[in-house]
Design a protein around this motif. Structure first.
Motif: not given
Length: 488
Positions: A465-488
């Protein structure tokens, strides 16, 4: 009135009229430029002079156009203006050194302190303090010695780095990613993944240098520095830092070898050392003698070498200890391995009855041979178990240290820690281990909450119930290393 941008604010730039008998254009050439009192201690450039940043840009251009140039007038760049810029780059949340002075305390009389420091530098009276030794746990029962320098020493080291970076960033190899401006761990992982996934790679040499930062040879390091630096004053200043010593339990000990971890200057010196020991040697001496393709990716003293042929990989592992020994370094045999790895590793292991391909750890991630949804080879990574356990131990210790801290403050700091964990470990294919870490952090938070008093504070229903009021941080997105390699 014109203005220029610093790292954290816009500072007005006032032109000063040179005093009678002085020559224009001498700013930063060994003399301190006294700033006006209404500028808040910010640096100014006399009429007709060039700023130190312009002079640094000219060094970069000179290093690019003259690869063999030896620079012999670098010490004169240690001006009031450069020291001011260097001070603005210091982090304020770091522990003080042996003198106990913090960044905020040093800033109270910044102009006076910088002018005094500048005078001592140019008359040769400046002497670095010994660094304060602090041992931090490595997660395997061992500790890593961390050297904490004084604010003034950090300031001078930062100024030296700002100068030397303009030369060595031109020299350093593209395969080096550690402690370099504009480069990161994720970029190193991305390039390594691209090499394994698209090049002719069948073998991985995973080697480790034993206690690299503790065994750097001062004499060999100075020899390497002299290849690009001929300024005796600058070399003497660097040598003073190398011989500054260390304070352990209130007693000073000499430092005959090694560079202190945690020092501002050490990462650059380490890169200069390993650039010659590994990067240049691998490209100029190793690869021309091999029959197949070979690649290296290095982050500070952690490096991975990839080979097409097993014979090339074994020849490299035979000669590597001899190469390191020439520079007073030693290979950690227990952490060194040669394994079959790559697009065809699973097939080759099955044909030879060797089971599954091996795994290796690099920059906190375990690398293993996986498959995509289309059943094709895919390099996958997950949080290394050693790093995962160490992070949980650190989190458990942190909770124990904040038993009496208000819940709201602890919850805010916990979310910041989780977001930092997600930011680094949130990469392709590692989502399950992010959720696993969040779940473990949630259990530790529940235990911590019920240890704050003799009676149980909350049950799981109340906790959720406390976590519903004050959420614990959750992962939202991932760093795409495959896409990053195309830009390097």
């Amino acid at each position: 009135m014109t203005s220029w941008k610093s790292d954290d604010r816009i500072v007005p730039l006032k032109r000063e009229v040179p005093s009678r008998g002085s020559k224009p254009g001498n700013a930063g050439a060994g003399k301190a430029v006294r700033p006006s009192r209404d500028s808040g201690g910010s640096p100014t450039t006399p009429s007709g002079g060039s700023s130190v940043l312009d002079r640094l840009d000219r060094i970069t251009k000179r290093a690019e156009t003259h690869p063999e140039e030896v620079f012999n007038n670098l010490f004169s760049l240690l001006s009031y203006e450069l020291l001011w810029h260097a001070f603005r780059k210091l982090k304020r949340d770091k522990a003080p050194g042996v003198d106990g002075v913090t960044v905020d305390q040093y800033e109270e009389k910044l102009q006076e302190n910088l002018l005094d420091l500048l005078a001592r530098l140019h008359r040769g009276a400046y002497r670095p303090h010994p660094s304060l030794r602090h041992d931090i746990p490595k997660g395997n029962g061992k500790t890593r010695p961390l050297g904490i320098a004084c604010v003034e020493d950090k300031l001078v080291q930062r100024a030296i780095v700002m100068i030397l970076e303009r030369i060595y960033e031109v020299d350093f190899s593209d395969t080096s990613y550690g402690f370099r401006p504009g480069r990161s761990c994720h970029q190193a992982l991305s390039v390594l993944g691209q090499i394994i996934g698209t090049r002719k790679v069948n073998w991985i040499s995973d080697a480790d240098i034993r206690g690299f930062f503790d065994h750097v040879c001062h004499e060999r390091l100075v020899e390497l520095l002299r290849q690009r630096i001929a300024d005796p004053k600058m070399l003497a200043l660097i040598q003073r830092f190398l011989r500054a010593g260390v304070m352990i339990a209130g007693r000073r000990q000499d430092t005959d070898e090694g560079v202190p971890q945690g020092s501002v200057l050490s990462p650059l010196l380490a890169n200069v050392y390993l650039h010659s020991v590994l990067d240049q040697w691998f490209e100029q001496a190793v690869k021309p003698r091999l029959r197949g393709e070979a690649y290296i990716v290095r982050y500070a003293d952690d490096f991975i070498c990839a080979f097409e042929l097993e014979s090339d990989a074994r020849r490299f592992q035979e000669v590597l200890p001899k190469r390191l020994a020439r520079f007073s370094l030693e290979l950690a045999e227990e952490k060194t391995q040669l394994l079959r790895f790559g697009r065809f590793a699973r097939r080759d292991c099955q044909r030879r009855g060797e089971g599954s391909p091996g795994t290796f750890d690099f920059l906190g991630f375990t690398h293993y041979c996986g498959q995509s949804r289309a059943k094709r080879f895919k390099l996958k990574r997950r949080t290394a178990k050693k790093k995962y356990k160490a992070k949980l131990r650190d989190l458990k210790t942190w909770f124990h240290q904040h038993l009496t801290t208000p819940l709201s403050e602890v919850w805010s700091m916990l979310n910041a820690k989780l977001r930092g964990h997600y930011q680094y470990y949130g990469i392709n294919d590692n989502w399950p281990w992010l959720i696993k870490f969040r779940g473990a952090a949630k259990k530790l938070a529940f235990r911590w909450l019920n240890r704050r008093s003799q009676s149980k504070s909350k049950n799981w229903v109340q906790f959720y119930a406390y976590m519903d009021r004050f959420p614990l941080a959750s992962p939202t997105k991932l760093t795409d290393l495959i896409a990053m390699a195309r830009t390097l």
